[in-house]
Design an enzyme around this catalytic site. Structure first.
Site, PDB file in Angstrom:
ATOM      1  CG  HIS A  46      -1.604   1.205   1.422  1.00  0.00           C
ATOM      2  ND1 HIS A  46      -2.838   1.571   0.665  1.00  0.00           N
ATOM      3  CD2 HIS A  46      -1.188   2.412   2.136  1.00  0.00           C
ATOM      4  CE1 HIS A  46      -3.356   3.008   1.092  1.00  0.00           C
ATOM      5  NE2 HIS A  46      -2.525   3.185   2.014  1.00  0.00           N
ATOM      6  CD  GLU A  47       1.966   3.455   3.652  1.00  0.00           C
ATOM      7  OE1 GLU A  47       2.283   4.391   3.065  1.00  0.00           O
ATOM      8  OE2 GLU A  47       0.906   3.209   4.374  1.00  0.00           O
ATOM      9  CG  HIS A  70       0.485   6.506  -0.445  1.00  0.00           C
ATOM     10  ND1 HIS A  70      -0.661   6.953  -0.763  1.00  0.00           N
ATOM     11  CD2 HIS A  70       0.141   5.793   0.632  1.00  0.00           C
ATOM     12  CE1 HIS A  70      -1.678   6.693  -0.186  1.00  0.00           C
ATOM     13  NE2 HIS A  70      -1.127   6.100   1.076  1.00  0.00           N
ATOM     14  CG  HIS A 100       5.705  11.337  -4.998  1.00  0.00           C
ATOM     15  ND1 HIS A 100       6.930  11.407  -4.612  1.00  0.00           N
ATOM     16  CD2 HIS A 100       5.561  12.814  -5.384  1.00  0.00           C
ATOM     17  CE1 HIS A 100       7.636  12.630  -4.669  1.00  0.00           C
ATOM     18  NE2 HIS A 100       6.809  13.448  -5.132  1.00  0.00           N
TER      19      HIS A 100
HETATM   20 ZN   LIG Z   1      -2.130   5.304   2.492  1.00  0.00          ZN
END
Ligand SMILES: [Zn+2]
Length: 235
Positions: free
Chosen positions: A106-107, A110, A114
């Site tokens: 999940h990270e 991100h 980006h």
């Molecule tokens: Zn998150």
């Protein structure tokens, strides 16, 4: 005043809106913690740790300039776009469980957002200062307006709080999108088969629900401010 005064006759009924939001948030966060605990006990077939998973996914996405670091705490995992740093909580960093791998992926979602300049992430980042201002100043300003019956202060307090609510609203697509990118990458890299990915999906859905509950609680608070301001106008 007649019952509208904050603290005048004890608490006014609108405080129930606050309690409803708090109960909802607590229930959803308890469910998230129990789901996370359940899948923390299930080892993944790949035998990869959260950190190894993150490295594999980032490389598969063509990202080589993001560093993966362990941080203290539980569920403190986050991606820092400023430092290009993917911080994984110690239990996630070193664990080989479905929950840890799901959170690490999940990270990465991100970090990929980006790298690909995903618009909602940029909007969210731009709103951070406004949201911080809104959540710290809205109540004091609103209260001052309420106590001294100064209409512009009531309005300003409500506008500031609305800015904080908008920030939470923009957070939703960012979070849901990071999770869907995560699950897609887990399957396309072969780190997880579809059965295992089902477990990771449950962890990520439970985590996403905490953002939905936080938004719902804030909307209830906003409603409370509007009702209190409306009552003040009628006095
Ligand atoms: Zn998150």
């Amino acid at each position: 005043m007649y019952g509208y005064g904050l603290g005048y006759y004890g608490l006014d009924w609108t405080v129930l809106l606050l309690f409803a939001g708090m109960i909802l948030s607590l229930a959803v966060s308890a469910r998230m913690k129990s789901t996370f605990a359940k899948y923390s006990r299930i080892p993944s077939a790949s035998q990869m740790t959260g950190a190894q998973t993150a490295q594999r996914i980032l490389n598969a996405a063509g990202i080589y300039d993001v560093t993966i670091v362990p941080i203290r705490g539980q569920l403190t995992d986050h991606y820092d776009p400023g430092k290009k740093q993917l911080a994984l909580s110690e239990p996630v960093y070193a664990s080989r469980s479905l929950a840890a791998i799901g959170v690490a992926a999940h990270e990465c979602g991100h970090a990929i957002q980006h790298a690909r300049e995903y618009a909602p992430l940029n909007i969210r980042s731009a709103l951070v200062p406004v949201a911080n201002l809104g959540s710290s100043l809205s109540w004091p300003i609103f209260l001052a307006g309420f106590i001294f019956s100064i209409r512009p202060l009531l309005t300003l307090g409500i506008l500031l709080f609305t800015a904080a609510v908008l920030f939470q609203l923009v957070t939703l697509p960012v979070e849901f999108n990071a999770s869907s990118r995560a699950l897609q990458m887990l399957e396309s890299t072969g780190i997880m088969g579809s059965t295992e990915a089902g477990g990771a999906r449950k962890v990520l859905s439970a985590a996403a629900m905490t953002y939905v509950a936080a938004l719902a609680a804030s909307i209830l608070q906003l409603l409370r401010l509007l009702i209190l301001a409306g009552g003040r106008d009628r006095d």
